[in-house]
Write an enzyme that holds these catalytic residues in place. Structure first.
Site, PDB file in Angstrom:
ATOM      1  N   LYS A 110      87.643 -12.694 -30.083  1.00 47.53           N
ATOM      2  CA  LYS A 110      88.939 -13.225 -29.651  1.00 47.53           C
ATOM      3  C   LYS A 110      89.246 -12.636 -28.287  1.00 47.53           C
ATOM      4  O   LYS A 110      88.765 -11.546 -27.965  1.00 47.53           O
ATOM      5  CB  LYS A 110      90.039 -12.817 -30.638  1.00 47.53           C
ATOM      6  CG  LYS A 110      91.214 -13.741 -30.642  1.00 47.53           C
ATOM      7  CD  LYS A 110      90.831 -15.048 -31.315  1.00 47.53           C
ATOM      8  CE  LYS A 110      91.977 -15.862 -31.777  1.00 47.53           C
ATOM      9  NZ  LYS A 110      91.562 -16.830 -32.790  1.00 47.53           N
TER      10      LYS A 110
HETATM   11  N1  GLU Z   1      91.077 -20.390 -31.919  1.00 42.22           N
HETATM   12  C1  GLU Z   1      90.539 -21.090 -33.050  1.00 42.22           C
HETATM   13  C2  GLU Z   1      90.585 -20.206 -34.278  1.00 42.22           C
HETATM   14  O1  GLU Z   1      91.354 -19.279 -34.373  1.00 42.22           O
HETATM   15  C3  GLU Z   1      89.179 -21.692 -32.753  1.00 42.22           C
HETATM   16  C4  GLU Z   1      88.098 -20.721 -32.404  1.00 42.22           C
HETATM   17  C5  GLU Z   1      86.806 -21.404 -31.942  1.00 42.22           C
HETATM   18  O2  GLU Z   1      86.704 -22.605 -32.008  1.00 42.22           O
HETATM   19  O3  GLU Z   1      85.927 -20.648 -31.528  1.00 42.22           O
HETATM   20  O4  GLU Z   1      89.901 -20.448 -35.232  1.00 42.22           O
END
Ligand code: GLU
Length: 426
Positions: A110
């Site tokens: 993240k």
């Molecule tokens: N931000 C999204 C999540 O929390 C998608 C993450 C992604 O597609 O890598 O799952």
């Protein structure tokens, strides 16, 4: 740049607690539990940038690679005033569990910067994004770390990341980000994928308790990409959206809100669901938005930010089923309250995994130089969500565990097995 903290951060303690609880349930050795909890690397980068008025300003950004044992680090980048280092670590832990539960060959990551994208100009956002990415270049790439949109970022931000990375390596690398524009190798169906997965998860969980999605009364907190798509798709499948909330407040209509009219009013300039006139106002502002949790409904979908529901709010919930579209919307204490009240919770690490699942499909298309049509993508997302639900439901029934713990155990077991198989160097 000074940013006022306006949201409670998602607690790192909650994320660590969930991994530890699962590790202990599995009887893993303490050292392995610690390895699984600890992020592989936490990058903190300095982001100097030029404001539109010519002044120089400064921010700090983070990118956390949590687990990379099963594949490249994978996860979104969040732009929100409440972002902190610990929140980014907590969200990265969630991503590792998500990819493991879905059996995707990916790790967890993240990123985030504590900014409010709504008060920055497009030029400022672009300069911040490019400078942030330029500091991360050695750690990014389709085999290393693949960002995606999260709260406050979108396909345009992904396009800038793609461009900054590609310029630095000397050729276009579409697989370095997912959730990018279709014109640059993005996948059809990606925008709606998280909401689609949430609705599918809701429908599968409904069946198990003798309810049906069609005809059920749903309250949705959050009308961003996840909440809005969940509302549209649940509505299309015959559910009644009886309440909606966003940062502006919450609205209610017991015979069902007209979602198409909410979308039309928002396109025409309404800043919040409360300005659409689509339902009766039940509360204004962020505080008023939480009135939605007390609404009489069959199902609740918290689709906004972390820690939105604490133990006090959990006591007021009327729904039989809570499906977590957001990451970490319930505190562990809220979770305990809901369990004691026999309210079924479909946890984030499964319920909102449709987004990262579609991201994985986007990369598959990039690597194979092909593009699937929207129906093909949607079918694949649904089929992967169904497969994971079957594993989750069987595991939870066989071991008499709530979905939350069952999901954490399945995710942690998959990660632990891969650590064991790979061995420990040196
Ligand atoms: N931000 C999204 C999540 O929390 C998608 C993450 C992604 O597609 O890598 O799952």
């Amino acid at each position: 740049m000074s940013t006022k903290k306006i949201a409670k951060e998602l607690s790192l303690d909650s994320a660590e607690f969930r991994v530890r609880q699962a590790g202990e349930w599995l009887g893993l050795e303490d050292g392995l539990i610690e390895t699984i909890i600890a992020p592989r690397r936490v990058l903190e980068v300095s982001i100097p940038f030029r404001r539109d008025n010519g002044n120089r300003d400064h921010l700090v950004g983070w990118r956390v690679h949590h687990n990379t044992t099963r594949g490249p680090a994978k996860g979104g980048i969040r732009y929100h005033p409440g972002v902190t280092r610990d929140e980014v670590v907590a969200l990265a832990i969630g991503m590792s569990l998500k990819t493991a539960i879905m059996n995707l060959p990916l790790g967890g990551a993240k990123g985030g910067i504590a900014i409010d994208p709504k008060v920055l100009s497009i030029g400022e956002l672009e300069r911040i994004t490019r400078r942030y990415v330029s500091e991360l270049i050695p750690f990014l790439g389709p085999d290393k770390d693949v960002p995606a949109p999260d709260v406050g970022t979108n396909s345009q931000v992904m396009a800038w990341i793609l461009d900054q990375y590609s310029a630095s390596v000397g050729h276009i690398v579409p697989g370095v980000v997912t959730g990018k524009p279709i014109e640059l190798g993005g996948s059809l169906g990606r925008e709606s994928a998280t909401g689609r997965g949430v609705v599918e998860a809701a429908s599968l969980a409904c069946e198990k308790i003798g309810m049906s999605l069609s005809g059920s009364r749903i309250a949705i907190q959050g009308y961003g990409q996840v909440g809005a798509w969940a509302a549209r798709l649940a509505d299309a499948r015959g559910a009644k959206i009886v309440a909606l909330a966003d940062a502006g407040g919450s609205i209610h209509k017991s015979n069902g809100i007209d979602i198409a009219s909410v979308d039309r009013k928002i396109r025409e300039g309404a800043k919040s669901v409360i300005e659409t006139g689509a339902g009766e106002l039940i509360g204004k502002g962020l505080k008023g938005a939480s009135s939605i949790f007390e609404i009489d409904c069959d199902m609740l979908m918290p689709c906004a930010l972390g820690d939105a529901v604490d133990e006090h709010i959990a006591n007021e919930i009327k729904a039989r089923l809570v499906v977590e579209g957001a990451n970490g919307p319930l505190t562990p204490k809220a979770d305990e309250v809901l369990q004691s009240r026999n309210i079924i919770v479909v946890p984030d690490v499964y319920a909102n995994a449709g987004g990262v699942t579609c991201s994985y499909l986007e990369q598959c298309q990039n690597f194979a130089h092909l593009s699937w049509n929207e129906d093909e993508v949607n079918e694949k997302v649904i089929s992967l969500m169904q497969g994971a639900f079957n594993r989750l439901h069987s595991f939870s029934t066989e071991n008499k565990l709530a979905y939350r713990l069952a999901a954490s155990v399945l995710g942690v077991k998959t990660i632990a097995d891969s650590h064991r198989m790979r061995g420990l160097h040196p």
